[in-house]
Design an enzyme around this catalytic site. Structure first.
Site, PDB file in Angstrom:
ATOM      1  N   ALA A 165       0.843  -1.181   0.014  1.00 40.10           N
ATOM      2  CA  ALA A 165      -0.084  -0.005   0.016  1.00 40.10           C
ATOM      3  C   ALA A 165       1.075   1.249   0.034  1.00 40.10           C
ATOM      4  O   ALA A 165       2.168   1.236   0.509  1.00 40.10           O
ATOM      5  CB  ALA A 165      -0.885   0.074   1.167  1.00 40.10           C
ATOM      6  N   GLY A 182       0.406  -5.149   1.131  1.00 40.86           N
ATOM      7  CA  GLY A 182      -0.831  -5.057   0.180  1.00 40.86           C
ATOM      8  C   GLY A 182      -0.772  -5.657  -0.819  1.00 40.86           C
ATOM      9  O   GLY A 182      -1.796  -6.121  -1.761  1.00 40.86           O
ATOM     10  N   GLU A 210      -0.828  -9.278  -0.434  1.00 34.07           N
ATOM     11  CA  GLU A 210      -2.252  -9.589  -0.185  1.00 34.07           C
ATOM     12  C   GLU A 210      -3.037  -9.486  -1.399  1.00 34.07           C
ATOM     13  O   GLU A 210      -4.095 -10.405  -1.671  1.00 34.07           O
ATOM     14  CB  GLU A 210      -2.674  -8.598   0.803  1.00 34.07           C
ATOM     15  CG  GLU A 210      -2.221  -8.779   2.244  1.00 34.07           C
ATOM     16  CD  GLU A 210      -2.466  -7.757   3.375  1.00 34.07           C
ATOM     17  OE1 GLU A 210      -2.148  -6.580   2.793  1.00 34.07           O
ATOM     18  OE2 GLU A 210      -2.904  -7.639   4.240  1.00 34.07           O
ATOM     19  N   GLU A 225       4.776  -5.205   7.217  1.00 28.28           N
ATOM     20  CA  GLU A 225       4.011  -4.065   7.785  1.00 28.28           C
ATOM     21  C   GLU A 225       4.548  -3.867   9.187  1.00 28.28           C
ATOM     22  O   GLU A 225       4.543  -2.786   9.693  1.00 28.28           O
ATOM     23  CB  GLU A 225       2.683  -4.596   7.898  1.00 28.28           C
ATOM     24  CG  GLU A 225       1.721  -4.108   6.624  1.00 28.28           C
ATOM     25  CD  GLU A 225       1.740  -5.512   5.666  1.00 28.28           C
ATOM     26  OE1 GLU A 225       2.677  -6.272   6.032  1.00 28.28           O
ATOM     27  OE2 GLU A 225       1.087  -5.592   4.711  1.00 28.28           O
TER      28      GLU A 225
HETATM   29  C1  LIG Z   1      -9.626   6.343   3.303  1.00 27.59           C
HETATM   30  C2  LIG Z   1      -8.514   6.581   2.618  1.00 27.59           C
HETATM   31  C3  LIG Z   1      -8.290   5.196   1.833  1.00 27.59           C
HETATM   32  C4  LIG Z   1      -6.890   4.928   1.424  1.00 27.59           C
HETATM   33  C5  LIG Z   1      -6.376   3.748   1.049  1.00 27.59           C
HETATM   34  C6  LIG Z   1      -4.903   3.415   0.579  1.00 27.59           C
HETATM   35  C7  LIG Z   1      -4.823   2.002  -0.069  1.00 27.59           C
HETATM   36  C8  LIG Z   1      -5.113   0.803   0.857  1.00 27.59           C
HETATM   37  C9  LIG Z   1      -4.183   0.480   1.708  1.00 27.59           C
HETATM   38  C10 LIG Z   1      -4.530  -0.815   2.385  1.00 27.59           C
HETATM   39  C11 LIG Z   1      -3.736  -1.887   2.104  1.00 27.59           C
HETATM   40  C12 LIG Z   1      -3.939  -3.135   3.417  1.00 27.59           C
HETATM   41  C13 LIG Z   1      -2.524  -2.803   4.379  1.00 27.59           C
HETATM   42  C14 LIG Z   1      -1.398  -2.930   3.624  1.00 27.59           C
HETATM   43  C15 LIG Z   1      -0.176  -2.307   4.156  1.00 27.59           C
HETATM   44  C16 LIG Z   1       0.908  -2.138   3.324  1.00 27.59           C
HETATM   45  O1  LIG Z   1       1.218  -2.625   2.301  1.00 27.59           O
HETATM   46  S1  LIG Z   1       2.186  -1.274   4.237  1.00 27.59           S
HETATM   47  C17 LIG Z   1       3.507  -1.211   3.183  1.00 27.59           C
HETATM   48  C18 LIG Z   1       4.236  -2.728   3.008  1.00 27.59           C
HETATM   49  N1  LIG Z   1       5.108  -2.305   2.045  1.00 27.59           N
HETATM   50  C19 LIG Z   1       6.512  -2.015   2.293  1.00 27.59           C
HETATM   51  O2  LIG Z   1       6.883  -1.773   3.463  1.00 27.59           O
HETATM   52  C20 LIG Z   1       7.595  -2.064   1.292  1.00 27.59           C
HETATM   53  C21 LIG Z   1       8.334  -0.640   1.267  1.00 27.59           C
HETATM   54  N2  LIG Z   1       9.036  -0.458   0.264  1.00 27.59           N
HETATM   55  C22 LIG Z   1      10.556  -0.818   0.534  1.00 27.59           C
HETATM   56  O3  LIG Z   1      10.862  -1.607   1.433  1.00 27.59           O
HETATM   57  C23 LIG Z   1      11.332  -0.779  -0.529  1.00 27.59           C
HETATM   58  O4  LIG Z   1      10.733   0.179  -1.468  1.00 27.59           O
HETATM   59  C24 LIG Z   1      11.732  -2.059  -1.611  1.00 27.59           C
HETATM   60  C25 LIG Z   1      10.432  -2.326  -2.029  1.00 27.59           C
HETATM   61  C26 LIG Z   1      12.472  -3.017  -0.627  1.00 27.59           C
HETATM   62  C27 LIG Z   1      12.516  -1.615  -2.635  1.00 27.59           C
HETATM   63  O5  LIG Z   1      13.550  -0.837  -2.253  1.00 27.59           O
HETATM   64  P1  LIG Z   1      14.773  -0.090  -3.451  1.00 27.59           P
HETATM   65  O6  LIG Z   1      14.973  -1.200  -4.341  1.00 27.59           O
HETATM   66  O7  LIG Z   1      15.711   0.370  -2.524  1.00 27.59           O
HETATM   67  O8  LIG Z   1      13.806   1.051  -3.872  1.00 27.59           O
HETATM   68  P2  LIG Z   1      13.291   2.420  -3.321  1.00 27.59           P
HETATM   69  O9  LIG Z   1      14.242   3.329  -3.624  1.00 27.59           O
HETATM   70  O10 LIG Z   1      12.907   2.050  -1.545  1.00 27.59           O
HETATM   71  O11 LIG Z   1      11.672   2.346  -3.633  1.00 27.59           O
HETATM   72  C28 LIG Z   1      11.697   3.151  -5.118  1.00 27.59           C
HETATM   73  C29 LIG Z   1      10.667   4.047  -5.222  1.00 27.59           C
HETATM   74  O12 LIG Z   1       9.128   3.451  -4.790  1.00 27.59           O
HETATM   75  C30 LIG Z   1       8.703   4.086  -3.592  1.00 27.59           C
HETATM   76  N3  LIG Z   1       8.190   3.065  -2.772  1.00 27.59           N
HETATM   77  C31 LIG Z   1       8.638   1.750  -2.570  1.00 27.59           C
HETATM   78  N4  LIG Z   1       7.508   1.232  -1.760  1.00 27.59           N
HETATM   79  C32 LIG Z   1       6.508   2.153  -1.643  1.00 27.59           C
HETATM   80  C33 LIG Z   1       5.253   2.167  -0.924  1.00 27.59           C
HETATM   81  N5  LIG Z   1       4.747   0.776  -0.306  1.00 27.59           N
HETATM   82  N6  LIG Z   1       4.400   3.034  -0.788  1.00 27.59           N
HETATM   83  C34 LIG Z   1       4.981   4.158  -1.553  1.00 27.59           C
HETATM   84  N7  LIG Z   1       6.135   4.386  -2.056  1.00 27.59           N
HETATM   85  C35 LIG Z   1       6.970   3.254  -2.158  1.00 27.59           C
HETATM   86  C36 LIG Z   1       9.783   4.655  -2.823  1.00 27.59           C
HETATM   87  O13 LIG Z   1       9.736   5.660  -1.886  1.00 27.59           O
HETATM   88  C37 LIG Z   1      10.834   5.285  -4.111  1.00 27.59           C
HETATM   89  O14 LIG Z   1      10.213   6.342  -4.330  1.00 27.59           O
HETATM   90  P3  LIG Z   1      11.212   7.557  -4.717  1.00 27.59           P
HETATM   91  O15 LIG Z   1      11.722   7.762  -3.075  1.00 27.59           O
HETATM   92  O16 LIG Z   1      10.438   8.795  -5.012  1.00 27.59           O
HETATM   93  O17 LIG Z   1      12.042   7.299  -5.671  1.00 27.59           O
END
Ligand SMILES: CCCCCCCCCCCCC/C=C/C(=O)SCCNC(=O)CCNC(=O)[C@H](O)C(C)(C)COP(=O)(O)OP(=O)(O)OC[C@H]1O[C@@H](n2cnc3c(N)ncnc32)[C@H](O)[C@@H]1OP(=O)(O)O
Length: 259
Positions: free
Chosen positions: A66, A110, A113, A133
């Site tokens: 997410a 997510g 999921e 998470e």
């Molecule tokens: C009423 C309002 C409703 C809103 C509804 C919203 C949507 C619904 C959501 C509900 C879903 C259910 C619950 C789920 C929860 C989650 O999923 S929590 C998130 C879980 N995921 C993570 O924790 C992974 C996070 N990312 C990382 O750990 C790393 O990015 C990576 C995947 C290991 C890759 O690393 P690397 O190769 O070093 O790349 P990065 O530089 O980190 O990433 C590249 C760019 O992508 C952006 N990014 C990566 N993951 C996310 C993310 N989950 N959310 C947002 N952005 C992400 C990262 O920030 C980088 O961007 P820039 O910095 O702009 O380059």
């Protein structure tokens, strides 16, 4: 219908394909994307010509979870009153035709999921699954703590939920989360091949098979077996059962009903 966060196309007029398209954020799942995804899948489900669907992402990420940036500022009231997740994520579970998740790269939080909400997962050898998470001070919120144990068992699911570690495609296949693993450059063809095969079968039998397998997660064994039996019996009222069995007896290719 034009979308901002997904790309939608059909193959051979009978397979609907949705590609998650937020590459700069590794396909992080924001509210708009999830609403678009649900709308696209519902449209394919309602199209009689479509027999199977595929959800896929990019080589680097199916979906890295997410959108953390979107979630970071939300309050309990925001997410509770906005009916976070239930309002749009659950749509993918309501479609009656099969949805294949073709996963390469990161399927985290997510993203994992979402893949598990699909009917089965075909993974590229570079796929990485996880529920990290816990590292963010939360827990999975779209079924991860419920579907993952059912897919891989309590011990591995608990390990992943508590440590936030990833598992690669090979471990995911050994654990039963993933149905098949192929080289990345074969993923699209493998998923499309499976989808075309499914779309060529009797559409009502395919829908019944999906419904019956999913019932295994919702009922006890005896009830589930009886649910399956009644669906099996009911299919004897369809032209496709007559066509399928007659085609076998007469050593010819069946011509099933699609739609
Ligand atoms: C009423 C309002 C409703 C809103 C509804 C919203 C949507 C619904 C959501 C509900 C879903 C259910 C619950 C789920 C929860 C989650 O999923 S929590 C998130 C879980 N995921 C993570 O924790 C992974 C996070 N990312 C990382 O750990 C790393 O990015 C990576 C995947 C290991 C890759 O690393 P690397 O190769 O070093 O790349 P990065 O530089 O980190 O990433 C590249 C760019 O992508 C952006 N990014 C990566 N993951 C996310 C993310 N989950 N959310 C947002 N952005 C992400 C990262 O920030 C980088 O961007 P820039 O910095 O702009 O380059």
């Amino acid at each position: 219908m034009s979308y901002e966060n997904i790309e939608v196309r059909t193959e051979a007029g009978k397979v609907g394909i949705v590609t998650l398209n937020r590459p700069k954020a590794l396909n992080a799942l924001n509210d708009a994307l999830m609403t678009e995804l649900g709308d696209a899948l519902k449209a394919f489900d309602a199209d009689p010509a479509i027999g199977c669907m595929i959800v896929t992402g990019s080589e680097r990420a199916f979906a890295a979870g997410a959108d953390i940036g979107a979630m970071a500022q939300y309050s309990f009231v925001d997410v509770y009153k906005g009916d976070y997740i239930t309002r749009n994520w659950e749509t993918i579970r309501s479609v009656r035709k099969p949805v294949i998740a073709a996963v390469s790269g990161f399927a985290l939080g997510g993203g994992c999921e979402l893949a598990m909400m699909c009917d089965f997962i075909i993974a590229a050898d570079n796929a990485k699954f996880g529920q990290p998470e816990i590292k963010l001070g939360v827990i999975p919120g779209a079924g991860g703590t419920q579907r993952l144990p059912r897919a891989v068992g309590k011990s591995k699911a608990m390990d992943m939920a508590l440590t936030g570690r990833m598992m690669d495609a090979a471990e995911a296949e050994r654990a039963g989360l993933v149905s098949r693993v192929v080289p990345f450059d074969k993923l699209a063809d493998e998923a499309l091949g499976a989808a075309l095969q499914i779309a060529d079968f009797s559409q009502i039998a395919v829908m019944a098979a999906k419904e019956s397998v999913n019932r295994a997660f919702e009922s006890g064994l005896s009830d589930g077996v009886m649910f399956e039996r009644r669906l099996f019996h009911a299919l004897f009222a369809t032209a496709d059962q007559k066509e399928g069995m007659d085609a076998f007896v007469n050593k010819r290719k069946p011509a099933f009903t699609h739609g």
